[in-house]
Write an enzyme that holds these catalytic residues in place. Structure first.
Site, PDB file in Angstrom:
ATOM      1  CB  CYS A 356      -0.981   0.020   1.162  1.00 24.35           C
ATOM      2  SG  CYS A 356      -1.459  -1.579   1.793  1.00 24.35           S
ATOM      3  NE  ARG A 385       1.565  -9.025   5.579  1.00 26.12           N
ATOM      4  CZ  ARG A 385       0.281  -8.884   5.270  1.00 26.12           C
ATOM      5  NH1 ARG A 385      -0.616  -9.656   5.866  1.00 26.12           N
ATOM      6  NH2 ARG A 385      -0.107  -7.987   4.396  1.00 26.12           N
ATOM      7  CD  GLN A 403      -0.786  -8.683  -0.254  1.00 32.47           C
ATOM      8  OE1 GLN A 403      -0.369  -7.604  -0.674  1.00 32.47           O
ATOM      9  NE2 GLN A 403      -1.353  -8.817   0.924  1.00 32.47           N
ATOM     10  CG  ASP A 405      -2.159  -5.313  -2.892  1.00 33.48           C
ATOM     11  OD1 ASP A 405      -3.375  -5.116  -2.696  1.00 33.48           O
ATOM     12  OD2 ASP A 405      -1.258  -4.799  -2.188  1.00 33.48           O
ATOM     13  CG  HIS A 407      -3.610  -0.138  -2.999  1.00 32.70           C
ATOM     14  ND1 HIS A 407      -2.470  -0.862  -3.186  1.00 32.70           N
ATOM     15  CD2 HIS A 407      -4.065  -0.431  -1.761  1.00 32.70           C
ATOM     16  CE1 HIS A 407      -2.228  -1.567  -2.094  1.00 32.70           C
ATOM     17  NE2 HIS A 407      -3.168  -1.327  -1.209  1.00 32.70           N
ATOM     18  CE  LYS A 492     -11.412  -7.488   7.344  1.00 33.50           C
ATOM     19  NZ  LYS A 492     -10.118  -8.018   7.673  1.00 33.50           N
ATOM     20  CG  HIS A 538      -6.232  -1.031   1.145  1.00 32.33           C
ATOM     21  ND1 HIS A 538      -4.878  -0.926   1.335  1.00 32.33           N
ATOM     22  CD2 HIS A 538      -6.787   0.039   1.763  1.00 32.33           C
ATOM     23  CE1 HIS A 538      -4.614   0.172   2.042  1.00 32.33           C
ATOM     24  NE2 HIS A 538      -5.755   0.771   2.313  1.00 32.33           N
TER      25      HIS A 538
HETATM   26 ZN   LIG Z   1      -3.383  -2.132   0.635  1.00 29.50          ZN
END
Ligand SMILES: [Zn+2]
Ligand SMILES: [Zn+2]
Length: 665
Positions: A356, A385, A403, A405, A407, A492, A538
């Site tokens: 992010c 992580r 991910q 991912d 945004h 979320k 996100h």
């Molecule tokens: Zn994010």
């Protein structure tokens, strides 16, 4: 104060009952059927014993076996007590400690006496004693004791662990104990079923034994933990055991080995070594996702793996998340034998645990106008992580993951439509990947949170509106709201897939975040010429590639759809005379873009078939002398009994069309 209590029931009616009334009395007053079926009660929302007197006017709902979640929780808790009682009656010098209910049953930790730790051989005998206790239908009775009375009872009984625990509770506290009949008790917050006879003696099974430290601390005594699974009836237990067996057959770690997809080893805890075949699945899935994102107006980016600690401080991760980050010095390490590897003056950096902040940094390059929004920024972002080793599980729970991912930076007026469009995209991706059933949940504001009440009201309502606009805020989509489960900065939506054996997996998510754009000072110029904050969505559809591929393997039991299968076809010879023809067939398949191999080994055809079936190869093209002469192949499809004879042209054409990814059909 009136002598009568007003008891409001779920149907809206109110009953007046004398003081000292219990929920059991109310059930009896309503009817004998309910009196028999009642297991416990919800009193002003709190789950309580049926025989615990009501203290005043109350909202009362009686809990029966139909209230499955409550009834299961009660039953599992009771099984744990019955287990402890059974063990102590068989081996009286065993000390009891604690035993909670779990997602599928219960366990109890014991300090075994002279006999030593329990083994799986003990389980049938313990189960038999548990059935006797259930058959005796012993009342489970709650009593409130002063703390000191309980401590002295534990001491007197030689229960040193229980005594230690009770002694640490605040002085003067009153504690609850539960009697089983007149001869056995455990301290417990409850609630419990009214008697052991409410348990189905055929609905539980003790499953395994393991070691466990007292209070989970390695410095303490090693206890013996006995696990069980417990249900409301035998049918539920049987279904569970079948599911367990089916899950073991589908275990992605086992199939990953048999199909030669990946491995893990201690030198890289929680990071996956993808083998060529496993990485082919990844590449196909990634290529598919990339096509879908391109078509949906996302722009793909790539951001640094390592960033300065000061950046993580700004984003808030350094304070909240550092224990899960891999931190590295920005300094050339000392290579001499003596002296520290890193000096005191080293600056700190960290491997990114999420993408992010880096995406906000790209957003902030140059001036953005309201016309640039929505701006959809995607990254197949590799993150790290630092999870404890014990929490890792195959490729499902790892420390290095990628991910899918993205945004999305939006204006307030674009948010609902953007979330709605995301729901459509996600729906179509899940269907393409073979998941027709999934649930949507809205996780609402948690107790600890940033932002005003008005901000949360608005953010929650927007997500609600978006799902409603997509037509999916319905029972068919398991639509529900989960109070308290949102992130500290945003509510979320969660998307939970149901797999082929009925298990659910939370994979997709979308969160609307007004906090991070503020912290990192992201803005755009509005139509009014002023600076405004964008909202940051996100979102992920697969979650991570590692876990999603694990889910795919288990969902399909390794029999992946043709477009995802690492090896789509094997050409296998019956006799070596057919080798030249087999190579010709292989060349044709490969020229058509199929992932094919040839098996020309001097082995019996049945042996070859068995081996490639175990590796879950979807199609085998068997060729012998006759096929070579006639220009045909005998096509055997995994999981089908019959083989079909096709001309080579037909076979290639059919396989090529079958292998087209779903979005390109
Ligand atoms: Zn994010
Ligand atoms: Zn209990």
């Amino acid at each position: 104060m009136s002598e009568l209590l007003k008891i409001s029931l779920p149907d809206g009616s109110v009953r007046e009952m004398p003081r000292g009334t219990t929920p059991a009395d109310v059930a009896a007053a309503i009817g004998p059927g309910l009196a028999k079926a009642a297991l416990a009660a919800r009193v002003d929302g709190e789950l309580r014993d049926l025989t615990r007197p009501l203290e005043g006017d109350a909202q009362l709902a009686l809990v029966t076996g139909r209230d499955e979640a409550d009834a299961l929780e009660l039953a599992r808790h009771d099984y744990a007590h019955v287990l402890a009682e059974a063990v102590q009656s068989l081996w009286p010098d065993t000390q009891i400690t604690f035993g909670p209910s779990t997602d599928d049953g219960f366990y109890y930790d014991f300090a075994p006496g002279a006999r030593g730790p329990f083994t799986e051989e003990d389980l049938p005998q313990i189960e038999a004693r548990m059935r006797e206790i259930i058959a005796a239908d012993k009342p489970l009775r709650r009593e409130v004791w002063p703390r000191d009375q309980l401590i002295s009872r534990w001491k007197q009984q030689g229960e040193t662990f229980k005594a230690e625990w009770a002694a640490e509770l605040p002085e003067g506290d009153e504690l609850t104990v539960y009697w089983s009949g007149e001869d056995w008790l455990d301290m417990c917050r409850g609630p419990h079923l009214p008697s052991t006879g409410k348990l189905d003696p055929q609905a539980f099974k003790l499953t395994r034994v393991s070691g466990a430290y007292w209070r989970g601390d390695q410095a303490n005594a090693m206890l013996s933990r006995i696990y069980g699974t417990g249900w409301l009836n035998k049918k539920q237990l049987d279904a569970y055991l079948v599911r367990l067996e089916e899950a073991a057959k589908r275990d992605h770690r086992k199939l990953g080995r048999e199909m030669d997809l990946f491995h893990l080893q201690e030198e890289a805890h929680g990071s996956v070594f993808w083998h060529p075949k496993g990485y082919l699945i990844w590449r196909e899935l990634e290529a598919y996702m990339r096509r879908r994102l391109d078509a949906a107006g996302y722009a793909e980016v790539k951001t640094p793996q390592v960033m300065d600690a000061r950046q993580w401080e700004k984003s808030g991760h350094w304070g909240k998340y550092r224990e899960n980050m891999f931190v590295i010095p920005d300094e050339v390490p000392n290579i001499e034998d003596e002296g520290p590897l890193v000096s005191d003056a080293a600056e700190w950096m960290a491997l990114k645990p999420m993408n992010c902040p880096a995406h906000v940094l790209i957003f902030k390059q140059g001036i953005k106008s309201y016309r640039d929004l929505p701006l959809r920024m995607a990254e197949f972002g590799c993150c790290h992580r630092n999870e404890p080793h014990g929490a890792l599980h195959g490729i499902m729970r790892v420390r290095q993951f990628t991910q899918d991912d993205a945004h999305i930076f939006v204006r307030e007026d674009q948010l609902v439509e953007e979330v709605r469009a995301f729901c459509d995209l996600l729906d179509s991706v899940y269907k393409d990947l073979g998941f027709n059933e999934y649930a949507i949940k809205l996780a609402l504001r948690p107790d600890k949170r940033f932002g005003s009440e008005a901000m949360w009201d608005q953010a929650e309502q927007e997500l609600r509106d978006a799902v409603a606009a997509s037509g999916r805020a319905t029972e068919a989509f398991g639509w529900e709201e989960l109070p308290g489960e949102g992130a500290f900065y945003a509510p979320k939506l969660e998307f939970h897939l149901t797999d082929a054996i009925g298990r659910t997996w939370q994979v997709g998510t979308i969160q609307s975040d007004r906090v991070l754009p503020d912290r990192l000072d992201a803005s755009y110029v509005g139509e009014d010429g002023e600076r405004h904050r964008p909202v940051m969505l996100h979102r992920a559809i697969l979650g991570t590639f590692e876990r999603f591929i694990g889910i795919l393997i288990e969902h399909y039991a390794g029999k992946l759809p043709l477009w995802l299968a690492p090896v789509q076809a094997v050409v296998a010879t019956i006799v070596s005379d057919a080798d030249d023809y087999a190579n010709e067939v292989l060349a044709r398949l490969q020229a058509a873009g199929l992932r094919a191999e040839a098996d020309l080994r001097n082995e019996k055809i049945n042996y070859k078939v068995r081996e490639h079936s175990l590796a879950k190869v979807p199609h085998m093209l068997v060729v012998g002398k006759r096929e070579a002469e006639e220009g045909t192949v005998a096509l055997r499809t995994l999981g089908e009994q019959q083989q079909k004879v096709l001309s080579l042209d037909e076979a290639v054409a059919w396989l090529s069309s079958e292998a087209v990814p779903p979005d390109l059909r």
